[in-house]
Scaffold this active site. Structure first.
Site, mmCIF file in Angstrom:
data_model
loop_
_atom_site.group_PDB
_atom_site.id
_atom_site.type_symbol
_atom_site.label_atom_id
_atom_site.label_comp_id
_atom_site.label_asym_id
_atom_site.label_seq_id
_atom_site.Cartn_x
_atom_site.Cartn_y
_atom_site.Cartn_z
ATOM 1 N N LYS A 1 0.834 -1.202 0.000
ATOM 2 C CA LYS A 1 0.000 0.000 0.000
ATOM 3 C C LYS A 1 0.868 1.251 0.000
ATOM 4 O O LYS A 1 2.085 1.191 0.216
ATOM 5 C CB LYS A 1 -0.919 0.000 1.227
ATOM 6 C CG LYS A 1 -0.175 0.059 2.549
ATOM 7 C CD LYS A 1 -1.117 0.036 3.726
ATOM 8 C CE LYS A 1 -0.348 0.103 5.043
ATOM 9 N NZ LYS A 1 -1.259 0.138 6.213
ATOM 10 N N TYR B 1 17.999 29.769 7.357
ATOM 11 C CA TYR B 1 16.842 30.576 7.731
ATOM 12 C C TYR B 1 16.700 30.662 9.250
ATOM 13 O O TYR B 1 16.819 29.672 9.961
ATOM 14 C CB TYR B 1 15.562 29.957 7.174
ATOM 15 C CG TYR B 1 15.365 30.147 5.687
ATOM 16 C CD1 TYR B 1 15.306 31.417 5.122
ATOM 17 C CD2 TYR B 1 15.204 29.042 4.862
ATOM 18 C CE1 TYR B 1 15.123 31.586 3.765
ATOM 19 C CE2 TYR B 1 15.008 29.203 3.491
ATOM 20 C CZ TYR B 1 14.962 30.473 2.946
ATOM 21 O OH TYR B 1 14.769 30.637 1.602
#
Length: 362
Positions: free
Chosen positions: A35, A257
């Protein structure tokens, strides 16, 4: 030239892990859970390699099953959650797809359907997960209705799912197994309980069918905790990239950042062209391990969309173009997931199409 990012897929490792399932559960049928695009590895590629090495496959929904059928996969395929509307039963019958029955509504749909052929059914039993499955007082009646239903072929397989088999010290799995025995022991039917941690650590759960998923991709469901059988797994996916820039940063200077990493000494920083747009977790914290030229180095600074920065001060000289491994061969995905506040399952299944899957071992 394209970016050097790749999710390299080692099919020899996949075969090794499938063979380990056979070794650990020699008397059980093997159902490969593919899956979620085979946990991010590529469902069609993985299913083609597993066909013939396993006895059946399992997916979450009909769309995933049809993708496999359309690619030529002929193995039995089980819908782990069953169908979501009655018309899906007709398609399942046409494509010879097995279905899970979880509740009274799904059972009624099956009983009232007009199908081209009867379906192999699995009856899910709730033993404590409390997510899917017939409740204790429903099991006997549901089982008999499936036996009597002309749209259900043969005897239904009885299955359950563990809530915490990855936590070996807890008694939850022992209690679930005891309840499963109590609810199903009198039926003359095949049974299934073992997921990946069940295969690896709970031999009493192997029964007639085992359902390995995460372990097939070579990753331990026990995270960073040691487990002897899990230590024998080989990772199928290695997420890799390369250094694109190297610079010196003075003590006291910040990187990335928000300046979340500050150099406590004169430092050497390598920039790697991979980021959260490529599947690397934005939540990975400073210090998360990265392999540069096979040497461990800590993440330094916030993860950007397309880049990360790594402190390579203590490594042998690093140059532009040097290879980088983010997880996989030599660096278990759990060691990245833990400082990112998640699990390896999520990192693998969230691997975006932007990062190409490349088969490196035939």
């Amino acid at each position: 030239m394209s970016r050097p990012n790749q999710a390299r897929l080692d099919l020899a490792a996949l075969r090794h892990n499938a063979d380990l399932v056979r070794e650990l559960a020699p008397n059980a049928n093997r159902m490969a859970v593919v899956k979620a695009n085979a946990y991010g590895h590529g469902a069609v590629t993985m299913a083609r390699e597993l066909e013939g090495r396993t006895d059946a496959m399992a997916v979450a929904c009909l769309e995933e099953a049809l993708e496999l059928r359309e690619s030529g996969i002929a193995s039995p395929i089980l819908l782990l959650e069953g169908v979501f509307e009655p018309d899906e039963l007709k398609i399942a019958a046409e494509q010879q797809i097995w279905v899970t029955v979880d509740n009274a509504v799904q059972l009624e749909w099956l009983e009232n359907a007009r199908l081209s052929a009867p379906l192999q059914c699995w009856l899910k039993v709730d033993t404590g997960m409390h997510r899917l499955g017939a409740e204790a007082g429903q099991v006997a009646a549901f089982f008999q209705r499936l036996v009597d239903c002309p749209n259900s072929v043969g005897t239904p397989v009885l299955s359950t799912h563990f809530a915490s088999a990855d936590e070996i010290e807890r008694d939850t799995t022992t209690r679930q197994l005891a309840l499963f025995e109590q609810l199903t022991g009198d039926f003359r039917a095949l049974r299934s309980a073992a997921n990946s941690p069940g295969v690896l650590a709970w031999p009493a759960s192997h029964y007639d069918w085992v359902r390995p998923g995460y372990m097939l991709w070579g990753n331990s469901p026990f995270g960073t905790a040691e487990q002897a059988n899990a230590a024998r797994l080989r990772p199928v996916m290695t997420l890799c990239s390369a250094v694109i820039s190297v610079r010196d940063v003075a003590a006291g200077e910040c990187v990335g950042y928000g300046g979340s990493w500050r150099a406590e000494r004169p430092s050497r920083i390598a920039t790697v062209t991979i980021g959260y747009g490529d599947g690397y977790p934005r939540t990975a914290s400073n210090g998360t391990p990265v392999l540069v030229n096979g040497q461990r180095a800590p993440l330094a600074g916030r993860v950007s969309m397309d880049m990360i920065t790594v402190d390579v001060t203590d490594l042998d000289p690093v140059q532009i173009g040097d290879p980088v491994i983010l997880w996989g061969d030599g660096l278990p995905v759990a060691e990245v997931a833990e400082p990112a506040g998640t699990i390896g399952y999520e990192l693998l299944t969230r691997m975006p199409p932007r990062t190409p899957r490349v088969v490196v071992t035939a």
